[in-house]
Write an enzyme that holds these catalytic residues in place. Structure first.
Site, mmCIF file in Angstrom:
data_model
loop_
_atom_site.group_PDB
_atom_site.id
_atom_site.type_symbol
_atom_site.label_atom_id
_atom_site.label_comp_id
_atom_site.label_asym_id
_atom_site.label_seq_id
_atom_site.Cartn_x
_atom_site.Cartn_y
_atom_site.Cartn_z
ATOM 1 N N CYS A 252 0.748 0.764 -5.319
ATOM 2 C CA CYS A 252 -0.095 -0.141 -4.546
ATOM 3 C C CYS A 252 -1.305 0.633 -4.003
ATOM 4 O O CYS A 252 -1.355 1.861 -4.088
ATOM 5 C CB CYS A 252 0.697 -0.741 -3.383
ATOM 6 S SG CYS A 252 1.524 0.498 -2.381
ATOM 7 N N CYS B 187 -0.552 3.401 -1.673
ATOM 8 C CA CYS B 187 0.078 4.579 -2.291
ATOM 9 C C CYS B 187 -0.995 5.512 -2.836
ATOM 10 O O CYS B 187 -0.915 6.732 -2.695
ATOM 11 C CB CYS B 187 1.003 4.172 -3.430
ATOM 12 S SG CYS B 187 2.134 2.846 -3.032
#
Lengths: 77, 357
Positions: free
Chosen positions: A10, A13
């Site tokens: 994501c 991240c």
């Protein structure tokens, strides 16, 4: 030092991985950065929220992507 | 929280810390006063801009559309900033680990209610639905209680509530909150009763998770306030565009769709409109920020409240991408049951409100 970034990819991240990389470089650490993207591996760490960061196999933070400055503090302890 | 040790960082860090911590209460108070004064000026300002400055005709189609846009956009964004900040500070106290600890060992029914309520305040993002699910189930939290949490977390959130409050008033916001918690509680409880534990993927059940100890969550108030500011930057930064686009569409509907146009399609008399709304809502994927301004406009054109509420809940709570994520830990039959049970709950809510209001 082995830095592991746990996350399935994501936006947060990616930000965490980038900030951790910068922080480690600025501290002139000898490190190896690994991205753990497999969901089974991530859950084995016992984290409830991604992204998470582990140093030498130990989870240090989860659920957030802090600033480079904060990460430097985390990496230098 | 970590304590910085690096030399230049310490000085820089303390400088920033001092700036925020000095008169922390005073600063927050000042912010609230400025916020409130500004907020009260929004309607006169929007009217001045659309009718005096741009010179649109009062009561004209374009005039009412422009006024709606100029008033509602800043209003909703300001409400979002305030509430997201408050919830952000609140969330710095509640980690998913804490929620898990509270829920572990709870009995069903009370556990379901508690899980649904905690779903509102625990930080959650659908991208970490899988680790959270596994973390809950392996900690011995019953499947039904875990589902209550997973249903309420995306459906009843501060963004949806702010938009409902800002655009439709506190009554509908409260209605949404209560029915959302009810659906999450009852649907979770029902799934628990159906004994579907075997339909969790095998690898999850065989998994041995080393339960990480509760991370130390002691933080100073400055850190919590900073956490709140960070939440505003992150969440408002992500949804503001949806809000603007949603209100733009809403404004267009307001100004140009004829009165009572929606009555025949989404009105009370059309009994089939509730299930159709739910079905259309499942594959639609947008967040509360994008859908609620549109919903508000539809209500103004004769759509029934129950139908609209059902549509909105279906869009927010039953999203296709989340199903794909959950498929990694749930077998198809459990996913289907999940959709069916939640969908049925939403249908019921839709019919109920069409009946009584």
């Amino acid at each position: 030092m082995k830095i592991q970034i746990l996350g399935t990819g994501c936006a947060k991240c990616k930000k965490l991985a980038k900030n951790a990389e910068t922080a480690a470089q600025e501290l002139h650490l000898e490190y190896e950065l690994v991205k753990v993207t497999d969901i089974q591996e991530i859950t084995a760490f016992g984290v409830l929220m991604t992204p998470a960061l582990a140093i030498d196999g130990q989870v240090k933070l989860s659920g957030k992507a802090p600033s480079v400055k904060e990460l430097k503090g985390l990496l230098s302890t | 929280m970590d304590h910085q040790t690096d030399e230049d960082m310490t000085t820089e860090g303390t400088a920033q810390r001092n700036f925020l911590s000095k008169h922390l209460g005073v600063k927050i108070g000042l912010f609230l006063i400025v916020w409130f004064l500004l907020y009260r000026q929004l309607l006169p300002l929007a009217r001045f801009l659309s009718y005096d400055l741009i010179g649109l005709q009062l009561e004209s189609h374009l005039g009412s559309a422009v006024e709606f846009f100029l008033y509602d956009t800043p209003k909703v964004l300001m409400l979002l900033i305030l509430v997201v900040f408050g919830v952000g500070v609140l969330r710095s106290f509640i980690t998913p680990e804490l929620t898990r600890q509270i829920l572990a060992g709870r009995r069903e029914s009370t556990g379901n209610v508690l899980a649904a309520l905690l779903g509102v305040v625990t930080p959650f993002c659908s991208c970490s639905a899988v680790p959270l699910f596994i973390g809950f189930v392996t900690a011995g939290i019953p499947l039904g209680i875990t589902f209550s949490f997973l249903i309420s977390a995306p459906m009843v959130n501060e963004i949806a509530l702010v938009l409902l409050f800002g655009l439709l008033g506190w009554k509908i916001a409260a209605l949404y909150f209560v029915t959302g918690i009810l659906i999450a509680t009852i649907a979770g409880w029902t799934i628990g009763r159906m004994k579907l534990e075997n339909y969790v993927e095998d690898w999850v059940r065989e998994m041995q998770v080393n339960q990480a100890a509760m991370p130390d969550n002691r933080q100073s108030w400055e850190d919590r306030v900073r956490f709140g500011i960070e939440a505003v930057r992150d969440i408002v930064g992500r949804v503001w565009l949806y809000v603007v686009i949603g209100i733009l569409i809403g404004a267009a509907i307001h100004g140009f769709v004829p009165e009572n146009f929606m009555a025949s399609i989404m009105g009370k008399s059309a009994w089939w409109s509730v299930p159709v709304s739910v079905l259309i809502g499942i594959p639609m994927y947008t967040n509360a920020a994008g859908i609620i301004p549109v919903v508000e406009a539809l209500l103004g054109k004769g759509a029934a409240l129950g139908t609209v509420l059902a549509f909105m809940m279906s869009v927010i709570a039953l999203s296709f991408p989340e199903m794909v994520i959950l498929r990694k830990v749930l077998k198809p039959r459990l996913i289907a049951t999940f959709i069916a049970v939640v969908g049925a709950g939403i249908l019921l809510v839709g019919y109920l409100f069409n009946l009584i209001i």
